[in-house]
Design a protein around this motif. Structure first.
Motif, mmCIF file in Angstrom:
data_model
loop_
_atom_site.group_PDB
_atom_site.id
_atom_site.type_symbol
_atom_site.label_atom_id
_atom_site.label_comp_id
_atom_site.label_asym_id
_atom_site.label_seq_id
_atom_site.Cartn_x
_atom_site.Cartn_y
_atom_site.Cartn_z
ATOM 1 N N ASP B 186 2.515 -14.111 -25.637
ATOM 2 C CA ASP B 186 1.357 -14.125 -26.531
ATOM 3 C C ASP B 186 0.049 -14.119 -25.735
ATOM 4 O OD1 ASP B 186 2.922 -14.045 -28.732
ATOM 5 O OD2 ASP B 186 2.704 -16.152 -29.268
ATOM 6 N N GLU B 187 0.027 -14.885 -24.653
ATOM 7 C CA GLU B 187 -1.175 -14.883 -23.789
ATOM 8 C C GLU B 187 -1.346 -13.526 -23.131
ATOM 9 O OE1 GLU B 187 -1.950 -17.943 -20.722
ATOM 10 O OE2 GLU B 187 -0.903 -19.285 -22.115
ATOM 11 N N LEU B 188 -0.216 -12.957 -22.696
ATOM 12 C CA LEU B 188 -0.269 -11.655 -22.030
ATOM 13 C C LEU B 188 -0.856 -10.603 -22.960
ATOM 14 C CD1 LEU B 188 0.467 -10.019 -19.478
ATOM 15 C CD2 LEU B 188 2.686 -9.560 -20.524
ATOM 16 N N ALA B 189 -0.504 -10.661 -24.251
ATOM 17 C CA ALA B 189 -1.050 -9.700 -25.219
ATOM 18 C C ALA B 189 -2.575 -9.783 -25.211
ATOM 19 C CB ALA B 189 -0.491 -9.984 -26.615
ATOM 20 N N GLY B 190 -3.115 -11.003 -25.199
ATOM 21 C CA GLY B 190 -4.561 -11.181 -25.153
ATOM 22 C C GLY B 190 -5.167 -10.661 -23.860
ATOM 23 N N GLN B 191 -4.497 -10.932 -22.731
ATOM 24 C CA GLN B 191 -5.003 -10.468 -21.437
ATOM 25 C C GLN B 191 -5.031 -8.942 -21.366
ATOM 26 O OE1 GLN B 191 -2.068 -12.533 -19.098
ATOM 27 N NE2 GLN B 191 -3.468 -14.213 -18.572
ATOM 28 N N LEU B 192 -3.976 -8.317 -21.913
ATOM 29 C CA LEU B 192 -3.915 -6.851 -21.892
ATOM 30 C C LEU B 192 -5.024 -6.252 -22.752
ATOM 31 C CD1 LEU B 192 -0.046 -6.322 -22.085
ATOM 32 C CD2 LEU B 192 -1.522 -5.519 -20.237
ATOM 33 N N VAL B 193 -5.204 -6.802 -23.956
ATOM 34 C CA VAL B 193 -6.244 -6.263 -24.848
ATOM 35 C C VAL B 193 -7.622 -6.440 -24.196
ATOM 36 C CG1 VAL B 193 -7.441 -6.607 -27.051
ATOM 37 C CG2 VAL B 193 -4.935 -6.543 -26.987
ATOM 38 N N ASP B 194 -7.882 -7.613 -23.634
ATOM 39 C CA ASP B 194 -9.191 -7.845 -23.013
ATOM 40 C C ASP B 194 -9.412 -6.924 -21.818
ATOM 41 O OD1 ASP B 194 -10.009 -9.748 -24.846
ATOM 42 O OD2 ASP B 194 -9.099 -11.402 -23.747
ATOM 43 N N ALA B 195 -8.344 -6.715 -21.013
ATOM 44 C CA ALA B 195 -8.478 -5.829 -19.852
ATOM 45 C C ALA B 195 -8.775 -4.400 -20.295
ATOM 46 C CB ALA B 195 -7.204 -5.874 -19.010
ATOM 47 N N VAL B 196 -8.093 -3.947 -21.351
ATOM 48 C CA VAL B 196 -8.290 -2.568 -21.816
ATOM 49 C C VAL B 196 -9.668 -2.421 -22.471
ATOM 50 C CG1 VAL B 196 -7.457 -0.802 -23.414
ATOM 51 C CG2 VAL B 196 -5.824 -2.115 -22.082
ATOM 52 N N LEU B 197 -10.087 -3.429 -23.212
ATOM 53 C CA LEU B 197 -11.406 -3.347 -23.855
ATOM 54 C C LEU B 197 -12.521 -3.322 -22.803
ATOM 55 C CD1 LEU B 197 -11.046 -5.839 -26.855
ATOM 56 C CD2 LEU B 197 -11.390 -3.361 -27.010
ATOM 57 N N ALA B 198 -12.414 -4.194 -21.800
ATOM 58 C CA ALA B 198 -13.492 -4.317 -20.804
ATOM 59 C C ALA B 198 -13.468 -3.179 -19.796
ATOM 60 C CB ALA B 198 -13.365 -5.654 -20.084
ATOM 61 N N GLY B 199 -12.264 -2.681 -19.478
ATOM 62 C CA GLY B 199 -12.152 -1.664 -18.440
ATOM 63 C C GLY B 199 -12.074 -2.300 -17.064
ATOM 64 N N LEU B 200 -11.587 -1.497 -16.099
ATOM 65 C CA LEU B 200 -11.373 -2.048 -14.753
ATOM 66 C C LEU B 200 -12.630 -1.968 -13.897
ATOM 67 C CD1 LEU B 200 -7.882 -0.542 -13.820
ATOM 68 C CD2 LEU B 200 -8.400 -2.617 -15.096
ATOM 69 N N ARG B 201 -13.583 -1.115 -14.291
ATOM 70 C CA ARG B 201 -14.796 -0.964 -13.467
ATOM 71 C C ARG B 201 -15.741 -2.122 -13.717
ATOM 72 N NH1 ARG B 201 -15.064 4.874 -14.379
ATOM 73 N NH2 ARG B 201 -14.162 5.848 -12.537
ATOM 74 N N PRO B 202 -16.475 -2.544 -12.686
ATOM 75 C CA PRO B 202 -17.476 -3.592 -12.922
ATOM 76 C C PRO B 202 -18.569 -3.064 -13.842
ATOM 77 C CG PRO B 202 -17.506 -2.843 -10.613
ATOM 78 C CD PRO B 202 -16.448 -2.067 -11.306
ATOM 79 N N ARG B 203 -19.104 -3.959 -14.693
ATOM 80 C CA ARG B 203 -20.196 -3.528 -15.587
ATOM 81 C C ARG B 203 -21.516 -3.981 -15.009
ATOM 82 N NH1 ARG B 203 -18.712 -2.196 -21.582
ATOM 83 N NH2 ARG B 203 -16.576 -1.637 -21.198
#
Lengths: 203, 203
Positions: B186-203
């Motif tokens: 369940d935590e991993l689902a949140g981490q994956l969604v947040d990673a995909v929403l934010a993207g890997l590049r620094p903002r």
């Protein structure tokens, strides 16, 4: 052809019956043929392999300690060396690595790998074989991600293990489930990397 | 229990031998038990199902046109209704949906689904069954993504089909290959969604 093993002169030989690398190859080919024809890893027998390869069981046992070792060597031949990323941009390196996910040079791998995947959760031995096959590729991708964090191309707070799953999962699912069949897999690798790099939120 | 089918009063009955919903359940349970014990979908026979359910073959054929229809109904019972997203934030809805990926209420599903996945590329019939099972969930996720584009929570140029693969692939691979076993799914689902929403590049 036989991957990590070798028939080097240093290996002990039975006098008068030298090891035949032709026989070795025939044995490995027999394993891959039987698996590709739908044989489950568990139900594969040394008898069936020997019959298919046209050798005696003793020939197999002179060369491999048992089925486990033979299977491992045979499955290793399906995957070549992991691709070497160019090292110029993290984006381009990730695309090169993603293009290699689930790609095999041996056409039998397309039939064998999904079955092996489905057995990974049933058998610790299958899991070990699968991990041995995938770990060299995972290591290269991990290094590219760590380099990207160091150069500032990637966020400093990146979770490398989650990112590995994020990048490879979609490519593996594409292949396992045949998703997006209309898209060229090489182009898709680029689209996935760009989507993950940019993120889904508007900037 | 039998999903999309029903033993409604409107259905024609053989006089004197009313359809037994207890028998229906026993037949469906027999199919799931046999599959969970490692039986391949292709090798499952009506004879074996009848024997396991303790009914005659005729009882099965009165209820289902053939093995294909019975399999479809049995596999459908493994998946409940797709989760209903709350509709407040696209992020939270995606987390709810990802938590459901590869999650089944029936413990036999953990054994059955990887095998079904491995047969999807061998058989158009298995593919159709699998797609029928997964399409309702994919549709809900597609709607959430389209809502996010409309509200501006997501990029307007988002490729919805690539994003579906991007979000669901890692969760399915986690389950199929047992990746990141130390993380709470369940935590991993949140981490994956947040990673995909934010993207890997620094903002």
């Amino acid at each position: 052809m036989v991957g990590m093993t070798s028939t080097s002169a240093a290996a002990p030989r039975s006098p008068g019956r030298p090891r035949s690398s032709r026989a070795d190859e025939a044995i490995v080919e027999a394993v891959l043929d039987l698996l590709a024809e739908g044989g489950a890893v568990d139900s594969l027998s040394i008898e069936a392999i020997a019959a298919r390869a046209g050798v005696g069981k003793a020939t197999i046992y002179r060369r491999w300690a048992g089925k486990k070792e033979l299977l491992r060597d045979a499955l290793r031949t399906l995957k070549g060396a992991p691709p070497a990323p160019a090292g110029d941009s993290v984006r381009d390196d990730l695309v090169i690595l993603l293009r290699g996910v689930g790609r095999h040079y041996d056409p039998r791998a397309v039939k064998i790998m999904p079955c092996l995947v489905s057995e990974v959760n049933r058998s610790p031995e299958q899991r070990r074989i699968f991990e041995e096959m995938s770990e060299p590729r995972r290591r290269v991708m991990r290094e590219v991600l760590e380099r990207g964090i160091a150069t500032g191309e990637l966020r400093p707070d990146l979770d490398v293990e989650v990112t590995l799953l994020l990048l490879t999962g979609p490519m593996l699912m594409r292949q396992l489930l045949g998703r997006l069949p209309e898209r060229d897999p090489d182009e898709l690798a680029g689209q996935l990397v760009d989507a993950v790099l940019a993120g889904l939120r508007p900037r």
